[in-house]
Scaffold this motif. Structure first.
Motif, PDB file in Angstrom:
ATOM      1  N   PRO A 177      -4.798   7.726  -0.819  1.00 34.80           N
ATOM      2  CA  PRO A 177      -3.862   8.062  -0.197  1.00 34.80           C
ATOM      3  C   PRO A 177      -2.877   8.454  -0.911  1.00 34.80           C
ATOM      4  N   HIS A 178      -1.810   9.454  -0.899  1.00 38.57           N
ATOM      5  CA  HIS A 178      -0.941   9.830  -1.672  1.00 38.57           C
ATOM      6  C   HIS A 178       0.291  10.497  -0.725  1.00 38.57           C
ATOM      7  N   LEU A 179       1.554  10.404  -1.192  1.00 42.31           N
ATOM      8  CA  LEU A 179       2.622  10.761  -0.610  1.00 42.31           C
ATOM      9  C   LEU A 179       3.490  11.612  -1.543  1.00 42.31           C
ATOM     10  N   VAL A 180       3.390  12.933  -1.166  1.00 51.41           N
ATOM     11  CA  VAL A 180       4.258  13.994  -2.324  1.00 51.41           C
ATOM     12  C   VAL A 180       5.614  13.951  -1.319  1.00 51.41           C
ATOM     13  N   LEU A 206       0.929  -1.292   0.241  1.00 53.73           N
ATOM     14  CA  LEU A 206       0.010   0.010   0.182  1.00 53.73           C
ATOM     15  C   LEU A 206       0.986   1.250  -0.021  1.00 53.73           C
ATOM     16  N   LEU A 207       1.818   1.262   0.696  1.00 53.47           N
ATOM     17  CA  LEU A 207       2.870   2.379   0.734  1.00 53.47           C
ATOM     18  C   LEU A 207       3.529   2.531  -0.817  1.00 53.47           C
ATOM     19  N   ALA A 208       3.822   1.335  -1.359  1.00 59.77           N
ATOM     20  CA  ALA A 208       4.428   1.486  -2.725  1.00 59.77           C
ATOM     21  C   ALA A 208       3.157   2.052  -3.417  1.00 59.77           C
ATOM     22  N   SER A 209       1.948   1.849  -3.411  1.00 64.41           N
ATOM     23  CA  SER A 209       0.792   2.227  -4.135  1.00 64.41           C
ATOM     24  C   SER A 209       0.697   3.810  -4.135  1.00 64.41           C
ATOM     25  N   VAL A 210       1.161   4.671  -2.960  1.00 59.43           N
ATOM     26  CA  VAL A 210       0.923   6.049  -2.764  1.00 59.43           C
ATOM     27  C   VAL A 210       1.897   6.586  -3.659  1.00 59.43           C
ATOM     28  N   LEU A 211       3.012   6.026  -4.066  1.00 57.30           N
ATOM     29  CA  LEU A 211       4.079   6.666  -4.760  1.00 57.30           C
ATOM     30  C   LEU A 211       3.781   6.824  -6.336  1.00 57.30           C
ATOM     31  N   ASP A 212       3.990   8.108  -6.636  1.00 59.82           N
ATOM     32  CA  ASP A 212       3.633   8.392  -7.945  1.00 59.82           C
ATOM     33  C   ASP A 212       4.690   9.281  -8.661  1.00 59.82           C
ATOM     34  N   PRO A 213       5.264   8.952  -9.572  1.00 63.33           N
ATOM     35  CA  PRO A 213       6.386   9.946 -10.291  1.00 63.33           C
ATOM     36  C   PRO A 213       5.959  11.520 -10.467  1.00 63.33           C
ATOM     37  N   SER A 214       4.818  11.819 -10.619  1.00 64.36           N
ATOM     38  CA  SER A 214       4.309  13.055 -10.794  1.00 64.36           C
ATOM     39  C   SER A 214       4.235  13.926  -9.312  1.00 64.36           C
ATOM     40  N   LEU A 215       4.407  13.209  -8.279  1.00 67.52           N
ATOM     41  CA  LEU A 215       4.357  13.890  -6.782  1.00 67.52           C
ATOM     42  C   LEU A 215       5.728  13.930  -6.335  1.00 67.52           C
TER      43      LEU A 215
END
Lengths: 112, 155
Positions: free
Chosen positions: B79-82, B5-14
């Motif tokens: 959920p998102h991580l910037v 789930l932590l991996a899923s909040v990672l997004d290159p645009s963030l």
């Protein structure tokens, strides 16, 4: 700031308060290295916000908050994310960002 | 929150490799703007007000040059991580001589229970505990490298 914005702000602020007032959660935050939270500062902001809200929305929000711990719920795909009932098509407002009330749980609904 | 789930909040645009702004409120605004542009945030002004209020009520700097501002908000649907870095460093907490160089903004939807959100925040803070991990995050040349460090740390 519009009535909708004020109520959304109140909701997010109440989530902050929920964390700041809970001794177990605050202890956990302290262990993680966060500084002590100033509950009084959040409560002062809440009081300022309350003074700007319409009594009708405030009454509905307050009743649902007391009953469920949340006064407002977002709607996704016509489902109230508070009680997870599928709302009738006729309940959809014409404009996005409008507030209505959930006929099932009484929470203020935010349609986005 | 699980590793996946932590991996899923990672997004290159963030990912903001080097923040343009230096004032805390401006930094939050810059990161929220990035998340808004990526479609991760619906109501940027609402989120900004919530995060600024949290900062006023207590700093989210967790030491060693790391800050983890975080919120549950109606502005957020997933959920998102910037992830953001500041090469010059930021004065995050008044009186704290150590500048913040790594800012990890953890966002959860309003429907997530407080405990679930704090699990997410704890994972993020945990990923920065070791000096070598912070160093890797600060020196990573791309988002993929940052994501690899975070995945490795929580695995």
């Amino acid at each position: 700031m519009s009535e909708t914005r004020h109520l959304l702000q109140l909701h997010d602020l109440d989530l902050l308060l929920e964390e700041a007032r809970d001794p177990e959660l605050t202890a956990r935050l302290r262990r993680l290295g966060f500084g002590p939270g100033d509950v009084a500062a959040i409560e002062r902001s809440r009081m300022r916000l309350l003074a700007q809200l319409d009594a009708r929305w405030l009454g509905s929000y307050g009743r649902a908050l007391q009953r469920y711990g949340r006064g407002l719920a977002a709607v996704r795909d016509r489902v109230c994310l508070g009680c997870y009932i599928t709302l009738p098509t006729s309940a959809s407002p014409r404009t996005r960002g409008t507030l209505t009330l959930c006929e099932s749980c009484g929470r203020v609904l935010y349609w986005h | 929150m699980s590793t996946s789930l932590l991996a899923s909040v990672l997004d290159p645009s963030l990912f903001v490799p080097d923040l343009r702004t230096r004032r805390k409120e401006s930094v939050l605004g810059e990161m929220i703007a990035r998340a808004h542009l990526a479609g991760a945030v619906r109501l940027p002004e609402l989120l900004r007000e919530t995060l600024v209020l949290r900062e006023r009520a207590g700093s989210t700097a967790v030491g060693k040059g790391v800050a983890v501002p975080h919120a549950r908000s109606l502005s957020v649907s997933e959920p998102h991580l910037v992830v953001a870095r500041s090469r010059r460093g930021l004065a995050w907490t008044p009186g704290d001589p150590q500048p913040v160089t790594l800012v990890l903004l953890a966002l959860s939807p309003a429907e997530v229970p407080a405990e679930g959100h704090l699990d997410f925040v704890a994972r993020v803070v945990g990923a920065t505990r070791l000096q070598r991990n912070r160093q890797k995050l600060l020196e990573a040349e791309s988002f993929d490298a940052v994501a690899a460090v975070l995945r490795e740390v929580v695995a």
